[in-house]
Write a protein that holds these residues in place. Structure first.
Motif, PDB file in Angstrom:
ATOM      1  N   LEU A 177     -12.680   9.991 -10.522  1.00 46.12           N
ATOM      2  CA  LEU A 177     -12.200   8.842  -9.755  1.00 46.12           C
ATOM      3  C   LEU A 177     -10.756   9.044  -9.310  1.00 46.12           C
ATOM      4  O   LEU A 177     -10.399   8.715  -8.174  1.00 46.12           O
ATOM      5  CB  LEU A 177     -12.294   7.562 -10.605  1.00 46.12           C
ATOM      6  CG  LEU A 177     -13.681   6.981 -10.838  1.00 46.12           C
ATOM      7  CD1 LEU A 177     -13.584   5.765 -11.751  1.00 46.12           C
ATOM      8  CD2 LEU A 177     -14.334   6.599  -9.515  1.00 46.12           C
ATOM      9  N   TRP A 178      -9.915   9.546 -10.217  1.00 51.04           N
ATOM     10  CA  TRP A 178      -8.500   9.736  -9.908  1.00 51.04           C
ATOM     11  C   TRP A 178      -7.983  10.905 -10.740  1.00 51.04           C
ATOM     12  O   TRP A 178      -7.615  10.736 -11.898  1.00 51.04           O
ATOM     13  CB  TRP A 178      -7.709   8.466 -10.215  1.00 51.04           C
ATOM     14  CG  TRP A 178      -6.343   8.477  -9.601  1.00 51.04           C
ATOM     15  CD1 TRP A 178      -5.153   8.678 -10.245  1.00 51.04           C
ATOM     16  CD2 TRP A 178      -6.012   8.293  -8.222  1.00 51.04           C
ATOM     17  NE1 TRP A 178      -4.110   8.632  -9.366  1.00 51.04           N
ATOM     18  CE2 TRP A 178      -4.608   8.386  -8.109  1.00 51.04           C
ATOM     19  CE3 TRP A 178      -6.750   8.062  -7.078  1.00 51.04           C
ATOM     20  CZ2 TRP A 178      -3.952   8.256  -6.886  1.00 51.04           C
ATOM     21  CZ3 TRP A 178      -6.104   7.919  -5.869  1.00 51.04           C
ATOM     22  CH2 TRP A 178      -4.718   8.018  -5.787  1.00 51.04           C
ATOM     23  N   PRO A 179      -7.956  12.107 -10.162  1.00 48.76           N
ATOM     24  CA  PRO A 179      -7.602  13.301 -10.943  1.00 48.76           C
ATOM     25  C   PRO A 179      -6.217  13.239 -11.575  1.00 48.76           C
ATOM     26  O   PRO A 179      -5.989  13.845 -12.621  1.00 48.76           O
ATOM     27  CB  PRO A 179      -7.687  14.429  -9.904  1.00 48.76           C
ATOM     28  CG  PRO A 179      -8.585  13.907  -8.827  1.00 48.76           C
ATOM     29  CD  PRO A 179      -8.328  12.434  -8.774  1.00 48.76           C
ATOM     30  N   LYS A 180      -5.275  12.516 -10.946  1.00 51.23           N
ATOM     31  CA  LYS A 180      -3.912  12.470 -11.472  1.00 51.23           C
ATOM     32  C   LYS A 180      -3.698  11.347 -12.481  1.00 51.23           C
ATOM     33  O   LYS A 180      -2.573  11.124 -12.920  1.00 51.23           O
ATOM     34  CB  LYS A 180      -2.923  12.300 -10.318  1.00 51.23           C
ATOM     35  CG  LYS A 180      -2.935  13.452  -9.324  1.00 51.23           C
ATOM     36  CD  LYS A 180      -1.933  13.213  -8.212  1.00 51.23           C
ATOM     37  CE  LYS A 180      -1.941  14.352  -7.195  1.00 51.23           C
ATOM     38  NZ  LYS A 180      -0.975  14.105  -6.094  1.00 51.23           N
ATOM     39  N   GLY A 181      -4.772  10.637 -12.843  1.00 52.27           N
ATOM     40  CA  GLY A 181      -4.629   9.528 -13.782  1.00 52.27           C
ATOM     41  C   GLY A 181      -4.233   9.998 -15.178  1.00 52.27           C
ATOM     42  O   GLY A 181      -4.532  11.118 -15.596  1.00 52.27           O
TER      43      GLY A 181
ATOM     44  N   ARG B 198       0.815  -1.220   0.000  1.00 52.77           N
ATOM     45  CA  ARG B 198       0.000   0.000   0.000  1.00 52.77           C
ATOM     46  C   ARG B 198       0.848   1.270   0.000  1.00 52.77           C
ATOM     47  O   ARG B 198       0.418   2.304  -0.509  1.00 52.77           O
ATOM     48  CB  ARG B 198      -0.917   0.013   1.224  1.00 52.77           C
ATOM     49  CG  ARG B 198      -2.034  -1.007   1.192  1.00 52.77           C
ATOM     50  CD  ARG B 198      -3.015  -0.776   2.326  1.00 52.77           C
ATOM     51  NE  ARG B 198      -4.035  -1.813   2.394  1.00 52.77           N
ATOM     52  CZ  ARG B 198      -5.160  -1.790   1.691  1.00 52.77           C
ATOM     53  NH1 ARG B 198      -5.383  -0.787   0.865  1.00 52.77           N
ATOM     54  NH2 ARG B 198      -6.042  -2.758   1.808  1.00 52.77           N
ATOM     55  N   GLU B 199       2.036   1.218   0.565  1.00 52.41           N
ATOM     56  CA  GLU B 199       2.844   2.423   0.707  1.00 52.41           C
ATOM     57  C   GLU B 199       3.708   2.718  -0.515  1.00 52.41           C
ATOM     58  O   GLU B 199       4.419   3.712  -0.544  1.00 52.41           O
ATOM     59  CB  GLU B 199       3.749   2.294   1.945  1.00 52.41           C
ATOM     60  CG  GLU B 199       3.002   2.034   3.237  1.00 52.41           C
ATOM     61  CD  GLU B 199       1.974   3.118   3.525  1.00 52.41           C
ATOM     62  OE1 GLU B 199       2.282   4.299   3.246  1.00 52.41           O
ATOM     63  OE2 GLU B 199       0.873   2.781   4.007  1.00 52.41           O
ATOM     64  N   ILE B 200       3.671   1.849  -1.514  1.00 57.07           N
ATOM     65  CA  ILE B 200       4.496   2.057  -2.709  1.00 57.07           C
ATOM     66  C   ILE B 200       3.835   3.111  -3.593  1.00 57.07           C
ATOM     67  O   ILE B 200       2.613   3.086  -3.799  1.00 57.07           O
ATOM     68  CB  ILE B 200       4.671   0.732  -3.479  1.00 57.07           C
ATOM     69  CG1 ILE B 200       5.362  -0.295  -2.581  1.00 57.07           C
ATOM     70  CG2 ILE B 200       5.469   0.936  -4.755  1.00 57.07           C
ATOM     71  CD1 ILE B 200       5.484  -1.664  -3.212  1.00 57.07           C
ATOM     72  N   PRO B 201       4.597   4.060  -4.145  1.00 58.23           N
ATOM     73  CA  PRO B 201       4.021   5.069  -5.047  1.00 58.23           C
ATOM     74  C   PRO B 201       3.256   4.429  -6.196  1.00 58.23           C
ATOM     75  O   PRO B 201       3.727   3.468  -6.805  1.00 58.23           O
ATOM     76  CB  PRO B 201       5.249   5.840  -5.550  1.00 58.23           C
ATOM     77  CG  PRO B 201       6.277   5.642  -4.491  1.00 58.23           C
ATOM     78  CD  PRO B 201       6.036   4.279  -3.923  1.00 58.23           C
ATOM     79  N   GLU B 202       2.086   4.970  -6.486  1.00 56.75           N
ATOM     80  CA  GLU B 202       1.191   4.388  -7.484  1.00 56.75           C
ATOM     81  C   GLU B 202       0.901   5.382  -8.600  1.00 56.75           C
ATOM     82  O   GLU B 202       0.607   6.553  -8.342  1.00 56.75           O
ATOM     83  CB  GLU B 202      -0.119   3.954  -6.817  1.00 56.75           C
ATOM     84  CG  GLU B 202      -1.150   3.401  -7.782  1.00 56.75           C
ATOM     85  CD  GLU B 202      -2.492   3.184  -7.100  1.00 56.75           C
ATOM     86  OE1 GLU B 202      -2.763   3.899  -6.103  1.00 56.75           O
ATOM     87  OE2 GLU B 202      -3.265   2.325  -7.546  1.00 56.75           O
ATOM     88  N   LEU B 203       0.979   4.898  -9.826  1.00 62.33           N
ATOM     89  CA  LEU B 203       0.635   5.694 -11.008  1.00 62.33           C
ATOM     90  C   LEU B 203      -0.567   5.036 -11.677  1.00 62.33           C
ATOM     91  O   LEU B 203      -0.476   3.898 -12.150  1.00 62.33           O
ATOM     92  CB  LEU B 203       1.818   5.760 -11.982  1.00 62.33           C
ATOM     93  CG  LEU B 203       1.557   6.437 -13.331  1.00 62.33           C
ATOM     94  CD1 LEU B 203       1.231   7.911 -13.129  1.00 62.33           C
ATOM     95  CD2 LEU B 203       2.753   6.285 -14.259  1.00 62.33           C
TER      96      LEU B 203
END
Length: 519
Positions: free
Chosen positions: A422-426, A397-402
């Motif tokens: 849902l995910w603004p940075k997607g 869970r703590e790993i950076p996610e793209l």
């Protein structure tokens, strides 16, 4: 009795349509909706040159498809040998205790796609709204009789439930409908057994199948006795009898336990090789990027687009199971690895999560997670939640996610607004057209851990390998050429710092680490 509905063969969703007055009947058949677990049309990757060997697996799988127009009912003992190659006609059943009908239909259409991938033909589907499943027959006795009528009318030979049935429920339902009954877990395990290629993958699937089968063995009474004591063994009566002895079901359980123990040892024996490869990458300070996502979201297509890895790409669920690792470089020359992992699905069987834990270790040890979401799916939010649940189970869970929304060429501008919510940075990507791939590569480069230890080095000209290492695994700040060697100021990681200690001309200085991003 429900009359069979004729539907086109080329659309998995159109096969299951609505019947009239579903509310009054207390159950509902599939209605035409928007959910699709498989793409409506095969999508070819324009970047795939067709020369990689992995794509030949697609032809092998098609060649082994089960034979249509043959029943799985055994009419003669000689048919046993060919039964596994015959196409099964299935009816899908499901309950929904909460949520909307659309959510329940999405799950059922996904089950239809799973059945198609496993090699079956979906004839129809039946859903019932019920507070709790019937402890005996799952659907309730009345609706089980209705199901028996549908099975007989359509000529189906298998019923698939959209859940994991208890052994007693499966047996009771089989007694009512008079055909084979399996559940969602058995269907997924069947797909995995067909698609596993590597030795480790086959062992993992077999272990999961045996764990699923163990509590579901069925005995057949006194005929199962295989041992006897005293005179019972010869005459069936007499003094000295110790009872019927070990029955065949007990023997089967013991053999399954023995086989499972052997498989666990085999999988454990494969662990050092994986750890050695992973340790070698860590020792050389090579960051790793894991590509995760829902099944059929386009993970392998993205890997092929970035690295031309030649991984099998097919419009089916769980097309690739074995982890594939390929190397790539950032625009500034930093080396990293990309790992394609097994896809996830809602209600993923616990046996598979445990059996494939060794494969999922690649996710837990990654520096960056690229989460691929099917933008054209009618319920992308459930995909995000399902994948993140499994990511949490493996401790990542703590790993950076793209987050990457794939298949963006199939969505409208309105759909993009919803996905942004849902995910603004997607990032929107199409592995078919190449849209957004460069943006993904730039985002990966920004999330990768950067070297944080600054060194001032004087490296002899004959040690060009160290200069190459600095460019590949560090960040070169300045370069100058002196009479005795190359004067370099560079940022390196702690893993390779010791290799440059003999060539340092200034004290080591640590600089603040660059933030690699968070969720």
């Amino acid at each position: 009795m429900i009359e069979p509905v004729e539907t086109p063969d080329d659309d998995v969703v159109a096969r299951v349509l609505a019947s009239a007055d579903s509310k009054a009947a207390g159950y509902s058949l599939f209605r035409s909706g928007s959910a699709q677990a498989l793409d409506a049309e095969p999508r070819s990757d324009e970047h795939d040159d067709g020369h990689d060997g992995a794509q030949l697996d697609r032809e092998d799988r098609n060649a082994l498809r089960r034979v249509p127009s043959l029943s799985t009912e055994l009419e003669d003992v000689t048919e046993v040998e060919y039964r596994q190659l015959r196409l099964e006609n299935v009816i899908l059943i499901g309950l929904y205790t909460q949520g909307t009908v659309a959510d329940a239909e999405n799950s059922m259409r996904e089950l239809a796609a799973l059945a198609e991938t496993a090699g079956a033909t979906v004839l129809d589907g039946l859903m019932q709204r019920r507070a709790t499943p019937d402890t005996s027959t799952y659907l309730g006795k009345g609706k089980a009789q209705e199901l028996a009528g549908i099975v007989k009318a359509l000529g189906a030979d298998t019923v698939i439930a959209d859940t994991e049935l208890a052994p007693s429920q499966r047996r009771a339902l089989e007694d009512v409908v008079k055909v084979k009954v399996i559940d969602r877990t058995a269907t997924i395990l069947d797909i995995f057994s067909q698609h596993a290629k590597s030795r480790e993958g086959k062992a993992q699937v077999e272990l999961a199948q045996l764990e699923y089968l163990l509590p579901r063995l069925r005995g057949w009474g006194d005929s199962m006795s295989r041992q006897a004591g005293g005179q019972v063994g010869g005459t069936g009566a007499g003094m000295g009898s110790r009872g019927p002895g070990e029955t065949k079901i007990e023997l089967d359980r013991r053999r399954i336990h023995t086989r499972m123990s052997r498989l666990r040892k085999q999988i454990l024996a494969m662990k050092p090789a994986r750890e050695a490869k992973r340790a070698n990458r860590k020792r050389n300070a090579v960051p790793s990027v894991a590509i995760v996502g829902y099944t059929n979201a386009g993970k392998s297509s993205l890997l092929n687009r970035i690295t031309r890895a030649g991984v099998l790409v097919e419009n089916s669920l769980f097309a690739t199971l074995d982890a594939t690792v390929r190397k790539s470089t950032t625009s500034d020359g930093r080396l990293y690895t990309l790992t394609d992992t097994v896809g996830f699905v809602r209600n993923l069987p616990h046996q598979l999560v445990e059996a494939f834990r060794s494969t999922l270790e690649e996710v837990a040890d990654a520096d960056v997670i690229v989460h691929v979401v099917d933008a054209s799916h009618p319920d992308p939010a459930s995909q995000l939640a399902t994948v993140r649940e499994v990511i949490g189970e493996v401790g990542a869970r703590e790993i950076p996610e793209l987050v990457v929304f794939n298949k963006s060429d199939l969505v409208t501008d309105d759909d993009r607004l919803v996905l942004r919510g849902l995910w603004p940075k997607g990032i929107f990507v199409s592995t078919r057209t190449g849209e957004g791939v460069e943006e993904v590569l730039a985002a990966i480069a920004g999330l990768l851990p950067r070297p944080s230890i600054e060194l001032d080095l004087l490296i002899p000209y004959e040690r060009g390998d160290l200069i190459a290492m600095l460019h590949a695994q560090g960040t070169v700040l300045t370069t100058d050429y002196a009479e005795t060697g190359t004067r370099v100021r560079a940022l390196v990681t702690t893993e390779i710092q010791s290799q440059f200690a003999p060539f340092a001309v200034a004290p080591v200085a640590a600089v603040p680490a660059v933030a690699s991003g968070t969720r």
